[in-house]
Every structure is written in C-alpha cells, then in structure tokens.
Motif scaffolding. Structure first.
Motif, PDB file in Angstrom:
ATOM      1  N   SER A 127       0.476  -1.097  -0.081  1.00  0.00           N
ATOM      2  CA  SER A 127      -0.312  -0.261  -0.315  1.00  0.00           C
ATOM      3  C   SER A 127       0.915   1.043   0.201  1.00  0.00           C
ATOM      4  CB  SER A 127      -1.499  -0.050   1.757  1.00  0.00           C
ATOM      5  OG  SER A 127       0.145  -0.071   2.190  1.00  0.00           O
ATOM      6  N   GLU A 128       0.520   2.501  -0.210  1.00  0.00           N
ATOM      7  CA  GLU A 128       1.293   3.656  -0.280  1.00  0.00           C
ATOM      8  C   GLU A 128       1.553   4.209   1.054  1.00  0.00           C
ATOM      9  OE1 GLU A 128      -1.266   6.835  -2.340  1.00  0.00           O
ATOM     10  OE2 GLU A 128      -2.040   5.489  -4.096  1.00  0.00           O
ATOM     11  N   SER A 129       0.506   3.445   2.036  1.00  0.00           N
ATOM     12  CA  SER A 129       1.214   3.866   3.236  1.00  0.00           C
ATOM     13  C   SER A 129       2.508   3.093   4.128  1.00  0.00           C
ATOM     14  CB  SER A 129      -0.300   3.617   4.539  1.00  0.00           C
ATOM     15  OG  SER A 129      -0.364   4.011   5.936  1.00  0.00           O
ATOM     16  N   ARG A 184       5.979   4.567   4.661  1.00  0.00           N
ATOM     17  CA  ARG A 184       6.470   4.081   6.676  1.00  0.00           C
ATOM     18  C   ARG A 184       8.223   3.358   6.292  1.00  0.00           C
ATOM     19  NH1 ARG A 184       6.745   5.655  11.776  1.00  0.00           N
ATOM     20  NH2 ARG A 184       7.479   4.959  12.792  1.00  0.00           N
ATOM     21  N   VAL A 185       7.880   2.424   5.007  1.00  0.00           N
ATOM     22  CA  VAL A 185       9.741   1.700   4.877  1.00  0.00           C
ATOM     23  C   VAL A 185      10.103   3.002   4.652  1.00  0.00           C
ATOM     24  CG1 VAL A 185      10.797   0.088   3.046  1.00  0.00           C
ATOM     25  CG2 VAL A 185       8.378  -0.140   3.865  1.00  0.00           C
ATOM     26  N   ALA A 186      10.270   3.088   3.580  1.00  0.00           N
ATOM     27  CA  ALA A 186      10.593   5.099   2.963  1.00  0.00           C
ATOM     28  C   ALA A 186      10.924   6.034   3.991  1.00  0.00           C
ATOM     29  CB  ALA A 186       9.909   5.172   1.945  1.00  0.00           C
ATOM     30  N   PHE A 187      10.508   5.775   5.213  1.00  0.00           N
ATOM     31  CA  PHE A 187      10.895   6.822   5.970  1.00  0.00           C
ATOM     32  C   PHE A 187      12.015   6.227   7.565  1.00  0.00           C
ATOM     33  CE2 PHE A 187      10.091   7.791  10.508  1.00  0.00           C
ATOM     34  CZ  PHE A 187      10.462   9.164  10.832  1.00  0.00           C
ATOM     35  N   LEU A 188      11.818   4.788   7.706  1.00  0.00           N
ATOM     36  CA  LEU A 188      12.579   3.985   8.475  1.00  0.00           C
ATOM     37  C   LEU A 188      13.274   4.104   7.602  1.00  0.00           C
ATOM     38  CD1 LEU A 188       9.419   1.633   9.468  1.00  0.00           C
ATOM     39  CD2 LEU A 188      11.236   3.232  10.530  1.00  0.00           C
ATOM     40  N   ILE A 189      13.713   3.784   6.449  1.00  0.00           N
ATOM     41  CA  ILE A 189      15.085   3.269   5.404  1.00  0.00           C
ATOM     42  C   ILE A 189      16.017   4.616   5.696  1.00  0.00           C
ATOM     43  CG2 ILE A 189      16.079   3.119   3.156  1.00  0.00           C
ATOM     44  CD1 ILE A 189      14.160   1.375   2.853  1.00  0.00           C
ATOM     45  N   GLU A 190      14.948   5.819   5.223  1.00  0.00           N
ATOM     46  CA  GLU A 190      15.810   7.010   5.582  1.00  0.00           C
ATOM     47  C   GLU A 190      16.032   7.987   7.471  1.00  0.00           C
ATOM     48  OE1 GLU A 190      14.080  11.878   5.387  1.00  0.00           O
ATOM     49  OE2 GLU A 190      14.146  10.765   4.241  1.00  0.00           O
ATOM     50  N   GLN A 191      15.618   6.796   8.147  1.00  0.00           N
ATOM     51  CA  GLN A 191      15.896   6.860   9.071  1.00  0.00           C
ATOM     52  C   GLN A 191      17.920   6.145   9.968  1.00  0.00           C
ATOM     53  OE1 GLN A 191      14.923   8.392  12.274  1.00  0.00           O
ATOM     54  NE2 GLN A 191      14.197  10.206  10.200  1.00  0.00           N
TER      55      GLN A 191
END
Length: 118
Positions: free
Chosen positions: A16-18, A22-29
C-alpha cells in the motif's frame, strides 16, 4: 505429474502507499538508501506461521522484489507461497501504528495479527 505451483500472476505481494511511505521513512532513519524491507514467513507464533520484518541490502536469485513508489519489499520464494495475493499495509489509529498483512491465504490469525494459519 501435474504442476501444482501457483500461476505467476497470483504470486504477487501488494504494497500500500501507506506502507511504502513508512518503509521509506524507516530506511531514511537508518541512513542507508540501499535497504529493502524483507518480509518472511516462518513456522511459529500462536497460529502456526508468523511474519518477520527485517532490513536487507541484497536480494538473492530466489527472492522476489516488489516495488511501490521507489520503495522495495523483498520476500523469499517459500514465503511468497504463503503470501501470494497478500497486501502489506501500514495502519495508524487510536490503538497505535503497525504494519499489517492482509493475507487472503490465512484461514485464522491471532489477535495481534503477527501470526496466522492456512
């Protein structure tokens, strides 16, 4: 002997887009843009099988990579048999926030949603 493998078009995992956000945010972190979310299924949990989530930089020849909005989710061939047609989602509500697997192959699941039966 007849081929009992699932047709290729049903051996997909939706994201899903959501979940992709969230995965993109965690990878960025994590600070490593080469990471992918690895989703696995293993024996265990209160319903027979359980989902596992880790980050991984590499995919093997036996892995399947699914992409949504530039975010990659990888799963191994054996796990995909149990995930075929499922969707990875990320849900935020008053009770908290968590990844959820909407798995049409699951005949039962536990209350926490981390394990299932087929």
């Amino acid at each position: 002997m007849p081929d009992t493998a699932l047709p290729t078009e049903t051996r997909v995992l939706g994201v899903s887009e959501s979940a992709a956000r969230r995965v993109a945010f965690l990878i960025e972190q994590e600070g490593n843009p080469n990471l992918m979310l690895r989703l696995t299924v293993s024996g265990g949990g209160c319903s027979g099988f359980q989902y596992g989530f880790t980050f991984d930089e590499t995919a093997t020849d036996e892995d399947h990579v699914f992409e949504k909005d530039g975010t990659k989710v990888v799963t191994d061939d054996a796990s995909l048999d149990l995930l075929a047609g499922a969707t990875l989602d990320y849900v935020e509500d008053l009770m908290g926030a968590a990844f959820q697997i909407k798995n049409p192959n699951a005949t039962a699941s536990c209350g926490c949603g981390n394990s299932f039966a087929v």
